[in-house]
Each structure stands twice: as structure tokens, then as C-alpha cells.
Design a protein around this motif. Structure first.
Motif, PDB file in Angstrom:
ATOM      1  N   LYS A   1     -23.912  -7.718 -26.082  1.00 31.14           N
ATOM      2  CA  LYS A   1     -23.547  -9.017 -25.517  1.00 31.14           C
ATOM      3  C   LYS A   1     -22.042  -9.292 -25.616  1.00 31.14           C
ATOM      4  N   ARG A   2     -21.457  -9.003 -26.761  1.00 25.13           N
ATOM      5  CA  ARG A   2     -20.073  -9.402 -27.010  1.00 25.13           C
ATOM      6  C   ARG A   2     -19.033  -8.366 -26.555  1.00 25.13           C
ATOM      7  N   VAL A   3     -19.409  -7.093 -26.547  1.00 23.28           N
ATOM      8  CA  VAL A   3     -18.448  -6.038 -26.212  1.00 23.28           C
ATOM      9  C   VAL A   3     -18.783  -5.393 -24.867  1.00 23.28           C
ATOM     10  N   LYS A   4     -19.995  -4.875 -24.758  1.00 23.58           N
ATOM     11  CA  LYS A   4     -20.368  -4.092 -23.573  1.00 23.58           C
ATOM     12  C   LYS A   4     -20.450  -4.954 -22.318  1.00 23.58           C
ATOM     13  N   ARG A   5     -21.066  -6.124 -22.429  1.00 26.60           N
ATOM     14  CA  ARG A   5     -21.220  -6.990 -21.249  1.00 26.60           C
ATOM     15  C   ARG A   5     -19.863  -7.348 -20.636  1.00 26.60           C
ATOM     16  N   PRO A   6     -18.876  -7.822 -21.414  1.00 29.65           N
ATOM     17  CA  PRO A   6     -17.569  -8.124 -20.813  1.00 29.65           C
ATOM     18  C   PRO A   6     -16.885  -6.888 -20.209  1.00 29.65           C
ATOM     19  N   GLU A   7     -17.060  -5.717 -20.838  1.00 28.51           N
ATOM     20  CA  GLU A   7     -16.482  -4.492 -20.280  1.00 28.51           C
ATOM     21  C   GLU A   7     -17.081  -4.203 -18.908  1.00 28.51           C
ATOM     22  N   ILE A   8     -18.397  -4.363 -18.787  1.00 30.42           N
ATOM     23  CA  ILE A   8     -19.078  -4.073 -17.527  1.00 30.42           C
ATOM     24  C   ILE A   8     -18.698  -5.095 -16.458  1.00 30.42           C
TER      25      ILE A   8
ATOM     26  N   MET B   1     -24.787   0.158 -14.415  1.00 28.99           N
ATOM     27  CA  MET B   1     -24.540  -0.012 -15.855  1.00 28.99           C
ATOM     28  C   MET B   1     -24.890  -1.431 -16.283  1.00 28.99           C
ATOM     29  N   HIS B   2     -24.530  -2.406 -15.445  1.00 31.07           N
ATOM     30  CA  HIS B   2     -24.843  -3.803 -15.741  1.00 31.07           C
ATOM     31  C   HIS B   2     -26.359  -3.997 -15.861  1.00 31.07           C
ATOM     32  N   GLY B   3     -27.109  -3.405 -14.931  1.00 29.25           N
ATOM     33  CA  GLY B   3     -28.562  -3.519 -14.966  1.00 29.25           C
ATOM     34  C   GLY B   3     -29.168  -2.901 -16.213  1.00 29.25           C
ATOM     35  N   PHE B   4     -28.686  -1.717 -16.587  1.00 33.78           N
ATOM     36  CA  PHE B   4     -29.189  -1.062 -17.804  1.00 33.78           C
ATOM     37  C   PHE B   4     -28.871  -1.896 -19.038  1.00 33.78           C
ATOM     38  N   ASN B   5     -27.638  -2.401 -19.105  1.00 31.61           N
ATOM     39  CA  ASN B   5     -27.220  -3.194 -20.263  1.00 31.61           C
ATOM     40  C   ASN B   5     -28.067  -4.462 -20.379  1.00 31.61           C
ATOM     41  N   GLU B   6     -28.243  -5.177 -19.272  1.00 32.26           N
ATOM     42  CA  GLU B   6     -29.039  -6.416 -19.306  1.00 32.26           C
ATOM     43  C   GLU B   6     -30.497  -6.113 -19.644  1.00 32.26           C
ATOM     44  N   GLY B   7     -31.004  -4.987 -19.149  1.00 29.83           N
ATOM     45  CA  GLY B   7     -32.367  -4.588 -19.483  1.00 29.83           C
ATOM     46  C   GLY B   7     -32.537  -4.333 -20.967  1.00 29.83           C
ATOM     47  N   ARG B   8     -31.554  -3.647 -21.555  1.00 26.60           N
ATOM     48  CA  ARG B   8     -31.617  -3.368 -22.997  1.00 26.60           C
ATOM     49  C   ARG B   8     -31.493  -4.665 -23.799  1.00 26.60           C
TER      50      ARG B   8
END
Length: 160
Positions: free
Chosen positions: A24-31, A56-63
Motif C-alpha cells: 500500500k505505502r511503497v508499491k502502490r505509489p510506484e505503480i 502490475m497495478h491489477g496484480f498489486n491490488e489483487g494481492r
């Protein structure tokens, strides 16, 4: 009939909370930044960077959704407070000896989502964990492994 909540160790829950926080704090803003940058390159139909960033956004939000659901639906069990040794229950750390090869291995029985065989964390729903549950230190048991039946002795049971 009410469904039981899947168990998870306190250590496993902490690990999943850390992963969730990172996503949420690192990966989401990068994407989000990668999507914005790719979008700035123009035509979205033929923009591979944009499609990769969206994927990548879809995978991250899914996780993130998977972790949030697991953490809210699980029953977190503090294995340090369990006082059932030498009997094996969820959270037990079990020392086994293969009676045929004399090989020794140690597993901890954990929740399904926190299982990692490389770290010797086995899912409570796995066949070997199901074979171990309810047994005691000193017991021997047969386990039908993919490469044939194995006979193990339970050398130790502890909780931490």
C-alpha cells in the motif's frame, strides 16, 4: 451452520501485515507513477509500458485484497501461549526423523496463506500436517508421500 475461521499464527499475521503495508505505502505509489509516466507517452492502444503498468497495478491490488481478506477472516493464534505439548496442534514446531533414511526435519504447522515449504512452514491443511495433528512426541506414523510411504518418529514438539 457457521463456518470456522481459518487459523493463522501471530508471527504469520505480522508478516502479512508488513507485506500489506509495503504494497500500500511503497508499491502502490510506484505503480501509479509508472502508469502516469506510460500514459504520458501517448497512444494507449499500442503502449506496452502502459499495459504492463496496468497489469502490475491489477496484480498489486489483487494481492492487497487477498491479504486484507485473509487478515480480517483469520483467527490469529499466539502459539507462544499454547500449553498442549507434547500433543501436536496448530502452531506446533515438530522435529521428525525418517526411520528409513535417518534424515531429520523440523516443520511448523501454520495457516494456509503463511505456509512456505522453503522455510519449513507447512499448511495446516497439507497431508503431512493432517497426519501430525493429534499425535504426541515419541509417536511413529506412516505418511503416504509422493515418492512412497514414509515412516517417521516424532522426536520433539514445542511451541514458540
Amino acid at each position: 451452520m457457521s463456518a470456522t475461521r481459518p487459523p493463522m499464527t501471530a508471527v504469520g499475521a505480522d508478516r502479512l501485515r508488513d507485506e500489506l503495508e509495503y504494497l500500500k505505502r511503497v508499491k502502490r505509489p510506484e505503480i501509479v507513477a509508472a502508469v502516469a509516466e506510460a500514459r504520458a507517452h501517448g497512444d494507449l492502444k499500442e503502449n506496452a509500458e502502459y499495459h504492463a503498468a496496468r497489469e502490475m497495478h491489477g496484480f498489486n491490488e489483487g494481492r492487497i485484497n487477498e491479504l486484507e481478506a485473509a487478515l480480517s477472516n483469520s483467527e490469529v493464534i499466539d502459539t507462544e501461549r499454547l500449553t498442549v505439548a507434547p500433543r501436536i496442534v496448530f502452531g506446533a514446531i515438530v522435529d521428525l526423523v525418517d526411520l528409513d533414511s535417518e534424515a531429520e526435519v523440523t516443520y511448523q504447522i501454520v495457516g494456509d496463506l503463511e505456509a512456505d515449504i522453503k522455510k519449513f512452514l507447512i499448511a495446516v491443511s497439507s497431508p503431512i500436517a493432517r497426519a501430525l495433528i493429534g499425535k504426541n512426541e515419541g509417536d511413529e506414523f506412516d505418511f503416504n508421500a509422493p515418492n512412497g510411504t514414509k515412516t517417521y518418529e516424532i522426536k520433539g514438539v514445542r511451541y514458540k
